[in-house]
Design a protein around this motif. Sequence first.
Motif, PDB file in Angstrom:
ATOM      1  N   THR A 197       0.837  -1.190   0.000  1.00  0.00           N
ATOM      2  CA  THR A 197       0.000   0.000   0.000  1.00  0.00           C
ATOM      3  C   THR A 197       0.878   1.247   0.000  1.00  0.00           C
ATOM      4  OG1 THR A 197      -0.103   0.053   2.402  1.00  0.00           O
ATOM      5  CG2 THR A 197      -1.814  -1.185   1.257  1.00  0.00           C
ATOM      6  N   ARG A 198       0.295   2.388  -0.369  1.00  0.00           N
ATOM      7  CA  ARG A 198       1.044   3.643  -0.380  1.00  0.00           C
ATOM      8  C   ARG A 198       1.523   3.985   1.026  1.00  0.00           C
ATOM      9  NH1 ARG A 198       1.380   7.891  -3.874  1.00  0.00           N
ATOM     10  NH2 ARG A 198      -0.194   6.925  -5.213  1.00  0.00           N
ATOM     11  N   ASN A 199       0.662   3.773   2.026  1.00  0.00           N
ATOM     12  CA  ASN A 199       1.027   4.045   3.411  1.00  0.00           C
ATOM     13  C   ASN A 199       1.234   2.718   4.123  1.00  0.00           C
ATOM     14  OD1 ASN A 199       0.687   6.920   3.182  1.00  0.00           O
ATOM     15  ND2 ASN A 199      -1.517   6.568   3.180  1.00  0.00           N
ATOM     16  N   ALA A 200       2.500   2.373   4.344  1.00  0.00           N
ATOM     17  CA  ALA A 200       2.835   1.054   4.875  1.00  0.00           C
ATOM     18  C   ALA A 200       2.220   0.797   6.244  1.00  0.00           C
ATOM     19  CB  ALA A 200       4.349   0.900   4.952  1.00  0.00           C
ATOM     20  N   GLU A 201       1.967   1.864   7.001  1.00  0.00           N
ATOM     21  CA  GLU A 201       1.446   1.664   8.348  1.00  0.00           C
ATOM     22  C   GLU A 201      -0.048   1.364   8.375  1.00  0.00           C
ATOM     23  OE1 GLU A 201       1.334   6.132   7.524  1.00  0.00           O
ATOM     24  OE2 GLU A 201       2.661   4.424   7.146  1.00  0.00           O
ATOM     25  N   ASP A 202      -0.759   1.545   7.271  1.00  0.00           N
ATOM     26  CA  ASP A 202      -2.209   1.410   7.278  1.00  0.00           C
ATOM     27  C   ASP A 202      -2.677   0.032   7.729  1.00  0.00           C
ATOM     28  OD1 ASP A 202      -2.482   3.982   6.516  1.00  0.00           O
ATOM     29  OD2 ASP A 202      -3.101   3.575   4.448  1.00  0.00           O
ATOM     30  N   GLN A 206      -4.966  -0.509  11.110  1.00  0.00           N
ATOM     31  CA  GLN A 206      -6.323  -1.022  11.077  1.00  0.00           C
ATOM     32  C   GLN A 206      -6.490  -2.201  12.018  1.00  0.00           C
ATOM     33  OE1 GLN A 206      -7.985  -1.403   7.201  1.00  0.00           O
ATOM     34  NE2 GLN A 206      -9.777  -2.518   7.891  1.00  0.00           N
ATOM     35  N   VAL A 207      -5.505  -3.082  12.072  1.00  0.00           N
ATOM     36  CA  VAL A 207      -5.561  -4.209  12.998  1.00  0.00           C
ATOM     37  C   VAL A 207      -5.639  -3.715  14.442  1.00  0.00           C
ATOM     38  CG1 VAL A 207      -4.261  -6.167  13.917  1.00  0.00           C
ATOM     39  CG2 VAL A 207      -4.390  -5.812  11.452  1.00  0.00           C
ATOM     40  N   PHE A 208      -4.778  -2.746  14.771  1.00  0.00           N
ATOM     41  CA  PHE A 208      -4.803  -2.215  16.131  1.00  0.00           C
ATOM     42  C   PHE A 208      -6.139  -1.544  16.428  1.00  0.00           C
ATOM     43  CE2 PHE A 208      -0.523  -1.926  18.332  1.00  0.00           C
ATOM     44  CZ  PHE A 208       0.003  -3.023  17.670  1.00  0.00           C
ATOM     45  N   ALA A 209      -6.666  -0.791  15.471  1.00  0.00           N
ATOM     46  CA  ALA A 209      -7.944  -0.097  15.682  1.00  0.00           C
ATOM     47  C   ALA A 209      -9.075  -1.092  15.889  1.00  0.00           C
ATOM     48  CB  ALA A 209      -8.238   0.804  14.485  1.00  0.00           C
ATOM     49  N   ALA A 215      -2.440   3.719  17.861  1.00  0.00           N
ATOM     50  CA  ALA A 215      -1.555   3.440  16.728  1.00  0.00           C
ATOM     51  C   ALA A 215      -0.357   2.611  17.176  1.00  0.00           C
ATOM     52  CB  ALA A 215      -1.077   4.750  16.109  1.00  0.00           C
ATOM     53  N   PRO A 216       0.092   1.669  16.353  1.00  0.00           N
ATOM     54  CA  PRO A 216       1.273   0.867  16.687  1.00  0.00           C
ATOM     55  C   PRO A 216       2.545   1.712  16.647  1.00  0.00           C
ATOM     56  CG  PRO A 216       0.583   0.428  14.439  1.00  0.00           C
ATOM     57  CD  PRO A 216      -0.480   1.304  15.044  1.00  0.00           C
TER      58      PRO A 216
END
Length: 311
Positions: A197-202, A206-209, A215-216
């Motif tokens: 994905t463009r934003n690697a943290e997404d 989402q899993v954490f949310a 946020a991780p």
Amino acid sequence: MKFNQLRDFVAVAENGSLRAAARVLGLAQPAITRSIQELEHSLGAQLFVREARGVKLTPIGQEFLVRAMLILGEIRRAREAVNQRQGEVDGELVVGFSSAAHLGILAKILRSFQTRYPNVRLRIIEGFLPTLEAELRNGQVDLYVGPVTERVQPADLQITKLFDNTRVVACRRGHPLINARSVHDLADAAWLTTSITRNAEDELKQVFAEHGLGAPHLVCQCQSAFSVLTVIINTDLLAMMPVQWIESPTVSGFVEQIKLEKAFAAPPIMMVHRPGIGLTPAAEYFSHLVQRVAKSDEIMTDSNHLSVRQF
């Protein structure tokens, strides 16, 4: 317009100067200059502008480069297809593989392919579809095998689903959190990311949310499998990786899975190539091997623990 003019034009564009192109092609620079001039004359347009250290494509030249590379790629394929069907097993096959496809598929088909086509040069590129899409279109890459999300499925490329996939949390052997069983147990851990994905943290956010967490803590982003492996085995960073990282004998001695209550869905593994006139015999055989392995019991995912949540 002649074949050698297109060849010379692409060489100049790729190397940035007439002198460099002449050196790569093993030709005299005046011959390259004459070839480019004749091509520009036949097109009625300027393709390059001179700069202090070489040449630069004009806007028309940039557009023409895409089509020239496509034409040269098709000529190469046509020549190789004829030769291979006549029993001459030479040529080149360029394939793009994600890390999951490297670990889960490539190792299982290399010996068979090399036995059938020992003189076909296989060039393997590590990457994801967004980074290889243009090369698939212009003929520089013959096949791509790896994850394809629903949001990134180009209509002008042929996409074949191979299998659904799973992500797990990976860590170095002997990690202090190896006995964790839920995402909550990992809330304070440091993470590395690698993503299509463009934003690697997404994907991690989402899993954490979904588990009601903030946020991780992201401290590293890697773009190659070797970088990921190096970071994981030398630090306490965690990574959410395709399950093939755990199952592959290549890396399983260095990396292990934190066995949470649920694994996580991953984008399915697909095979992608240009539609139309088809692949060379070598590429057809390679794609057959890929599909055969993908359908066999050699590809295993942790389906019993697969999360129903898609991300």
